[in-house]
Design a protein around this motif. Sequence first.
Motif, PDB file in Angstrom:
ATOM      1  N   LEU A  58       0.866  -1.515   0.390  1.00 13.13           N
ATOM      2  CA  LEU A  58       0.014  -0.024  -0.409  1.00 13.13           C
ATOM      3  C   LEU A  58       1.069   1.335   0.009  1.00 13.13           C
ATOM      4  CD1 LEU A  58      -2.827  -0.975   2.479  1.00 13.13           C
ATOM      5  CD2 LEU A  58      -2.546  -1.482   0.561  1.00 13.13           C
ATOM      6  N   SER A  59       0.602   2.633  -0.702  1.00 18.04           N
ATOM      7  CA  SER A  59       0.595   3.709  -0.882  1.00 18.04           C
ATOM      8  C   SER A  59       0.670   4.071   0.409  1.00 18.04           C
ATOM      9  CB  SER A  59       0.535   4.520  -1.296  1.00 18.04           C
ATOM     10  OG  SER A  59      -0.854   5.124  -1.254  1.00 18.04           O
ATOM     11  N   ALA A  60       1.919   5.055   0.698  1.00 18.47           N
ATOM     12  CA  ALA A  60       2.213   5.744   2.617  1.00 18.47           C
ATOM     13  C   ALA A  60       0.779   6.438   2.525  1.00 18.47           C
ATOM     14  CB  ALA A  60       3.590   7.007   2.644  1.00 18.47           C
ATOM     15  N   PRO A  61       0.206   7.223   1.497  1.00 18.59           N
ATOM     16  CA  PRO A  61      -2.009   7.608   1.739  1.00 18.59           C
ATOM     17  C   PRO A  61      -2.441   7.420   2.344  1.00 18.59           C
ATOM     18  CG  PRO A  61      -0.578   8.491  -0.071  1.00 18.59           C
ATOM     19  CD  PRO A  61       0.237   7.611  -0.106  1.00 18.59           C
ATOM     20  N   ALA A  62      -2.686   5.669   1.213  1.00 16.92           N
ATOM     21  CA  ALA A  62      -3.821   4.084   2.050  1.00 16.92           C
ATOM     22  C   ALA A  62      -3.510   4.581   2.802  1.00 16.92           C
ATOM     23  CB  ALA A  62      -3.759   3.767   0.862  1.00 16.92           C
ATOM     24  N   LEU A  63      -2.334   4.339   3.753  1.00 15.82           N
ATOM     25  CA  LEU A  63      -1.584   3.420   4.400  1.00 15.82           C
ATOM     26  C   LEU A  63      -2.214   4.444   5.762  1.00 15.82           C
ATOM     27  CD1 LEU A  63       1.831   1.961   4.021  1.00 15.82           C
ATOM     28  CD2 LEU A  63      -0.500   0.788   5.085  1.00 15.82           C
ATOM     29  N   ALA A  64      -2.074   5.795   5.952  1.00 15.27           N
ATOM     30  CA  ALA A  64      -2.476   7.149   6.332  1.00 15.27           C
ATOM     31  C   ALA A  64      -3.440   6.793   6.905  1.00 15.27           C
ATOM     32  CB  ALA A  64      -1.446   8.510   5.594  1.00 15.27           C
ATOM     33  N   GLU A  65      -4.284   6.491   5.551  1.00 16.13           N
ATOM     34  CA  GLU A  65      -5.882   6.398   6.418  1.00 16.13           C
ATOM     35  C   GLU A  65      -6.425   5.214   6.557  1.00 16.13           C
ATOM     36  OE1 GLU A  65      -7.190   6.924   1.915  1.00 16.13           O
ATOM     37  OE2 GLU A  65      -6.229   9.159   1.981  1.00 16.13           O
ATOM     38  N   THR A  66      -5.681   4.309   6.976  1.00 16.01           N
ATOM     39  CA  THR A  66      -6.556   3.243   7.673  1.00 16.01           C
ATOM     40  C   THR A  66      -6.295   3.206   9.409  1.00 16.01           C
ATOM     41  OG1 THR A  66      -4.234   2.120   7.500  1.00 16.01           O
ATOM     42  CG2 THR A  66      -5.448   1.184   5.952  1.00 16.01           C
ATOM     43  N   PRO A  67      -7.212   2.692   9.926  1.00 17.60           N
ATOM     44  CA  PRO A  67      -7.036   3.024  10.943  1.00 17.60           C
ATOM     45  C   PRO A  67      -5.979   2.128  11.950  1.00 17.60           C
ATOM     46  CG  PRO A  67      -8.752   1.429  11.018  1.00 17.60           C
ATOM     47  CD  PRO A  67      -8.086   2.156   9.525  1.00 17.60           C
ATOM     48  N   GLY A  68      -4.965   2.957  13.345  1.00 13.86           N
ATOM     49  CA  GLY A  68      -3.869   2.543  13.992  1.00 13.86           C
ATOM     50  C   GLY A  68      -3.589   2.529  15.390  1.00 13.86           C
ATOM     51  N   MET A  69      -3.173   2.044  15.984  1.00 13.00           N
ATOM     52  CA  MET A  69      -2.912   2.000  17.394  1.00 13.00           C
ATOM     53  C   MET A  69      -0.966   1.802  17.543  1.00 13.00           C
ATOM     54  SD  MET A  69      -3.899  -2.096  17.531  1.00 13.00           S
ATOM     55  CE  MET A  69      -5.474  -1.842  17.828  1.00 13.00           C
ATOM     56  N   ASP A  70      -0.740   1.541  18.455  1.00 10.91           N
ATOM     57  CA  ASP A  70       0.452   2.287  19.613  1.00 10.91           C
ATOM     58  C   ASP A  70       0.573   0.374  19.991  1.00 10.91           C
ATOM     59  OD1 ASP A  70      -0.041   4.531  18.715  1.00 10.91           O
ATOM     60  OD2 ASP A  70       0.547   5.123  20.865  1.00 10.91           O
ATOM     61  N   VAL A  71       1.369   0.170  19.598  1.00 13.41           N
ATOM     62  CA  VAL A  71       1.629  -1.511  19.731  1.00 13.41           C
ATOM     63  C   VAL A  71       4.115  -1.272  20.073  1.00 13.41           C
ATOM     64  CG1 VAL A  71       2.244  -3.500  19.161  1.00 13.41           C
ATOM     65  CG2 VAL A  71       0.390  -2.483  18.097  1.00 13.41           C
ATOM     66  N   TYR A  72       3.628  -1.598  21.598  1.00 23.14           N
ATOM     67  CA  TYR A  72       5.099  -2.471  21.675  1.00 23.14           C
ATOM     68  C   TYR A  72       5.625  -3.475  21.941  1.00 23.14           C
ATOM     69  CZ  TYR A  72       3.529  -3.003  26.835  1.00 23.14           C
ATOM     70  OH  TYR A  72       3.148  -3.619  28.165  1.00 23.14           O
ATOM     71  N   PHE A  73       6.902  -3.746  21.739  1.00 20.75           N
ATOM     72  CA  PHE A  73       7.405  -5.031  21.469  1.00 20.75           C
ATOM     73  C   PHE A  73       8.948  -5.169  22.609  1.00 20.75           C
ATOM     74  CE2 PHE A  73       5.933  -4.571  17.116  1.00 20.75           C
ATOM     75  CZ  PHE A  73       4.977  -5.297  16.774  1.00 20.75           C
ATOM     76  N   GLY A  74       9.419  -6.634  22.896  1.00 16.46           N
ATOM     77  CA  GLY A  74      10.046  -6.617  23.566  1.00 16.46           C
ATOM     78  C   GLY A  74      10.556  -7.729  23.794  1.00 16.46           C
ATOM     79  N   GLN A  75      12.334  -8.183  23.307  1.00 15.87           N
ATOM     80  CA  GLN A  75      13.325  -9.020  23.254  1.00 15.87           C
ATOM     81  C   GLN A  75      14.532  -8.749  23.334  1.00 15.87           C
ATOM     82  OE1 GLN A  75      12.667 -11.859  24.346  1.00 15.87           O
ATOM     83  NE2 GLN A  75      13.984 -13.757  22.543  1.00 15.87           N
ATOM     84  N   GLY A  76      15.108  -9.194  24.779  1.00 16.11           N
ATOM     85  CA  GLY A  76      16.364  -9.200  25.168  1.00 16.11           C
ATOM     86  C   GLY A  76      16.275  -7.668  25.188  1.00 16.11           C
ATOM     87  N   CYS A  77      17.164  -6.753  24.921  1.00 14.54           N
ATOM     88  CA  CYS A  77      18.022  -5.668  25.020  1.00 14.54           C
ATOM     89  C   CYS A  77      17.295  -4.540  24.050  1.00 14.54           C
ATOM     90  CB  CYS A  77      19.678  -5.367  25.194  1.00 14.54           C
ATOM     91  SG  CYS A  77      19.890  -3.839  24.452  1.00 14.54           S
ATOM     92  N   PHE A  78      16.532  -3.593  24.416  1.00 19.40           N
ATOM     93  CA  PHE A  78      15.851  -3.026  23.593  1.00 19.40           C
ATOM     94  C   PHE A  78      16.466  -1.813  22.868  1.00 19.40           C
ATOM     95  CE2 PHE A  78      15.579   0.595  27.322  1.00 19.40           C
ATOM     96  CZ  PHE A  78      16.963   0.976  27.614  1.00 19.40           C
ATOM     97  N   TRP A  79      18.106  -1.860  22.258  1.00 23.48           N
ATOM     98  CA  TRP A  79      19.524  -1.362  21.454  1.00 23.48           C
ATOM     99  C   TRP A  79      18.976  -1.954  19.979  1.00 23.48           C
ATOM    100  CZ3 TRP A  79      24.138  -1.146  24.785  1.00 23.48           C
ATOM    101  CH2 TRP A  79      24.066  -0.336  25.809  1.00 23.48           C
ATOM    102  N   HIS A  80      18.666  -3.343  20.189  1.00 19.44           N
ATOM    103  CA  HIS A  80      18.603  -3.862  18.907  1.00 19.44           C
ATOM    104  C   HIS A  80      16.925  -3.924  18.509  1.00 19.44           C
ATOM    105  CE1 HIS A  80      16.887  -8.311  19.803  1.00 19.44           C
ATOM    106  NE2 HIS A  80      17.456  -7.927  21.068  1.00 19.44           N
ATOM    107  N   VAL A  81      16.112  -4.262  19.370  1.00 25.01           N
ATOM    108  CA  VAL A  81      14.669  -4.040  18.686  1.00 25.01           C
ATOM    109  C   VAL A  81      14.671  -2.909  18.463  1.00 25.01           C
ATOM    110  CG1 VAL A  81      12.643  -4.818  20.349  1.00 25.01           C
ATOM    111  CG2 VAL A  81      14.468  -5.678  20.736  1.00 25.01           C
ATOM    112  N   GLN A  82      14.673  -1.600  18.951  1.00 27.73           N
ATOM    113  CA  GLN A  82      14.362  -0.408  18.178  1.00 27.73           C
ATOM    114  C   GLN A  82      15.692  -0.184  16.708  1.00 27.73           C
ATOM    115  OE1 GLN A  82      16.289   3.335  19.971  1.00 27.73           O
ATOM    116  NE2 GLN A  82      14.292   4.090  19.145  1.00 27.73           N
ATOM    117  N   ARG A  83      16.852  -1.436  16.246  1.00 28.71           N
ATOM    118  CA  ARG A  83      16.844  -1.595  14.988  1.00 28.71           C
ATOM    119  C   ARG A  83      15.676  -2.363  13.845  1.00 28.71           C
ATOM    120  NH1 ARG A  83      19.762   0.659  11.188  1.00 28.71           N
ATOM    121  NH2 ARG A  83      21.268  -1.443   9.888  1.00 28.71           N
ATOM    122  N   ASP A  84      15.402  -3.590  14.875  1.00 29.05           N
ATOM    123  CA  ASP A  84      14.718  -3.914  13.718  1.00 29.05           C
ATOM    124  C   ASP A  84      13.241  -3.527  13.794  1.00 29.05           C
ATOM    125  OD1 ASP A  84      16.487  -6.303  14.284  1.00 29.05           O
ATOM    126  OD2 ASP A  84      15.572  -7.331  15.810  1.00 29.05           O
TER     127      ASP A  84
END
Length: 298
Positions: A58-84
């Motif tokens: 999907l294009s960026a404008p199409a994605l911007a128009e879809t409903p969104g939510m905040d999600v967090y993920f954890g697995q080990g150190c957050f340094w590499h998770v942030q990069r992922d």
Amino acid sequence: QNTHKQKRNNHANMRSSAKLRRACCLLIFVSLTWKGQWSTFATASRRATLLQLGSLTLSAPALAETPGMDVYFGQGCFWHVQRDMVQLESQLLDRKSGNDVTSIAGYAGGSTQGKKPVCYHNLNFPLRDYSRLGHAEAVKVSQVPEIQIGAFAKAYLDSVVSEQPAGRPDSQDVGAEYRAMIGLPGGANSTVFPDIVAANAGRLKLAVGQGSDPDTADTQVVWIYDSEQFPFYQAELYHQFHDDMGAKYPASYKSLKDGLLKKGRLQSVSWRIKHCRFRMLFIYDSFVEMFFGDCMMI
């Protein structure tokens, strides 16, 4: 002559009959097709339909128009998770610059602190230490379109599975503050949770977190948190877009911090509480890093 007229009439009747048969067949086909489609739409869940849409680019404008939510993920150190997560935002959501990226390192899954501070490990202010509060290191991605939750979850779960049973890449990532977890509004009762279950495909145990839960190393468990009950707390600025213990990331990645600061997505975490300040010394990879600061009211 009568014979020829009779033949013409017979041919006309046959053509009319053929047209009628074709019309009837077409009507039956349309009827059955519509019935099948209606049955499919009536029985298929909205989430399954969104997952099919999510497989499209999907294009960026199409994605911007879809409903969104905040999600967090954890697995080990957050340094590499942030990069992922930054890489996933780029690939799936076309977020490539500091103006668009939303992945932020922080703490979650412990006791709710409201606007009380949550800090990294420190000696002078231990009561606000995130691990003592039952939190784990996590990365929050903001406004993920619902149709892409499954894709984010699959990439994350693939990573967790790849570390079983070998363990986390960094041998120091041991303890409840490094547990595997996903946090989203509603937790296991969220309307998008079936997407996460589908992405997991029975590989890991998705367990409802109660807060301050134990480590998941060698257990095949991923804790699922209701982010409204167990909110996310931003980590200090020096943790944002940091090199991992075993990897050095490019300057273009580290510069994303400036864009998030300008957009207001990152907040300064150098502040005072009752004039209590602490000094932290980190020693790793033959380097020494010293930070001055304290906890932020968030």
